[in-house]
Design an enzyme around this catalytic site. Structure first.
Site, mmCIF file in Angstrom:
data_model
loop_
_atom_site.group_PDB
_atom_site.id
_atom_site.type_symbol
_atom_site.label_atom_id
_atom_site.label_comp_id
_atom_site.label_asym_id
_atom_site.label_seq_id
_atom_site.Cartn_x
_atom_site.Cartn_y
_atom_site.Cartn_z
ATOM 1 N N ASP A 1 0.732 -1.082 -0.005
ATOM 2 C CA ASP A 1 0.004 -0.108 -0.180
ATOM 3 C C ASP A 1 0.807 1.338 -0.097
ATOM 4 O O ASP A 1 0.758 2.297 0.763
ATOM 5 C CB ASP A 1 -1.001 0.018 1.423
ATOM 6 C CG ASP A 1 -1.960 1.038 1.052
ATOM 7 O OD1 ASP A 1 -2.137 1.535 0.271
ATOM 8 O OD2 ASP A 1 -2.644 1.359 2.205
ATOM 9 N N PHE A 2 1.942 1.240 -0.844
ATOM 10 C CA PHE A 2 2.864 2.078 -0.862
ATOM 11 C C PHE A 2 2.436 3.502 -1.817
ATOM 12 O O PHE A 2 1.729 3.464 -2.716
ATOM 13 C CB PHE A 2 4.144 1.541 -1.726
ATOM 14 C CG PHE A 2 5.395 2.435 -1.337
ATOM 15 C CD1 PHE A 2 6.184 2.408 -0.413
ATOM 16 C CD2 PHE A 2 5.630 3.559 -2.648
ATOM 17 C CE1 PHE A 2 7.512 3.293 -0.481
ATOM 18 C CE2 PHE A 2 6.816 4.262 -2.339
ATOM 19 C CZ PHE A 2 7.623 4.071 -1.431
#
Length: 293
Positions: free
Chosen positions: A192-193
């Site tokens: 979830d960068f």
């Protein structure tokens, strides 16, 4: 849980805190900042300790390479909640950073993402989501990619009456077709960068936080996340443009990139429909259709 209860738990774990100030938390946690003994900290509260323990695991194993805040304590608090106390990094999230400063940070963000993807995770025993002990259960990366079509993991039929017409069969079929091109890499993936989980200051990355979605697989999956959400958040658009202009090779095989974007989008679509978030579901469905076309 009251602030008094939280303050008491922090005092027992660390020492008497300064007044607690609420800040933006994650999808599954509330967050507060405070000082204690001259040092800055973040307190997060969640119904589960799973994500906190993954944060601590990744920090303990890879904090020498990656800028991950040290976790001081994970303790139960209140009736059925967990408290995580971590050292506070400076800076703001990319999502909350001015556009000009995001542009300055893009090169550093790409370097950190490359460092994450360089970590070999072959000892995790599998692919897909990491558990809090650092193990992954899927037998292959392609199994993880295809799991979004598996009713054991994503029961599209169960949410069919919530407004999006059941299983998006054509999109899932396209994902399976593209998955045949995807390499079997076992590297660390944040999951979830790029927006609320990357902090920067003065054009430099100060921390990568919230490893609750960490997994084992192809590092291109994190790049795909940036490109997928480019039309939703400006900070993602700027990062996608950075790769296109300065590091196009890092975008990999277009078919592989499309596969990963479909996997990301379909998972989020399932979650949005399940939660009744029609606005997000509509955007996600349109985005996935555009990618598959």
């Amino acid at each position: 849980m009251t602030l008094d209860t939280l303050r008491d738990a922090i005092t027992q774990a660390l020492g008497a805190p300064s007044p607690l100030t609420a800040i933006a938390g994650g999808d599954e946690s509330a967050a507060y900042e405070f000082d204690c003994n001259g040092q800055a900290f973040i307190a997060r509260v969640s119904a589960s300790a799973r994500g906190f323990r993954k944060d601590r695991l990744i920090q303990q194993r890879h904090g020498g390479v990656l800028p991950i805040p040290v976790i001081r304590a994970i303790v139960p608090v209140g009736q059925a909640e967990w408290l995580c106390i971590s050292e506070r990094a400076g800076g703001t999230t990319l999502q909350d950073t001015e556009a000009a400063d995001v542009a300055r940070a893009c090169a550093g963000v790409a370097t950190v993402l490359r460092d994450i993807g360089s970590i070999d995770m072959a000892d995790a025993g599998g692919f897909g989501w990491l558990d809090q002990a650092g193990r992954a259960q899927m037998p292959s990366w392609r199994h993880f990619l295809g799991a979004v079509a598996d009713p054991v993991h994503y029961d599209w039929a169960r949410i069919a009456d919530r407004g999006r017409g059941g299983k998006p069969s054509a999109l899932l079929a396209r994902l399976q077709e593209l998955a045949a091109h995807c390499p079997e890499k076992a590297c660390l993936v944040h999951g979830d960068f790029g927006s609320s989980n990357v902090l920067c200051a003065d054009g430099n990355v100060t921390a990568v936080i919230d490893w609750s979605d960490a997994l084992v697989g192809d590092p291109l999956y994190d790049v795909a996340n940036l490109v997928f959400w480019r039309g939703w958040l400006d900070c993602m658009e700027q990062q996608a443009q950075f790769y296109e202009q300065y590091a196009p090779a890092a975008l990999g095989d277009p078919d592989v990139l499309d596969c990963y974007m479909l996997r990301i989008g379909l998972q989020r679509l399932f979650e949005a429909v399940r939660e009744g978030d029609r606005k997000v579901a509509d955007w996600l469905l349109a985005r996935c259709v555009a990618i598959a076309s």
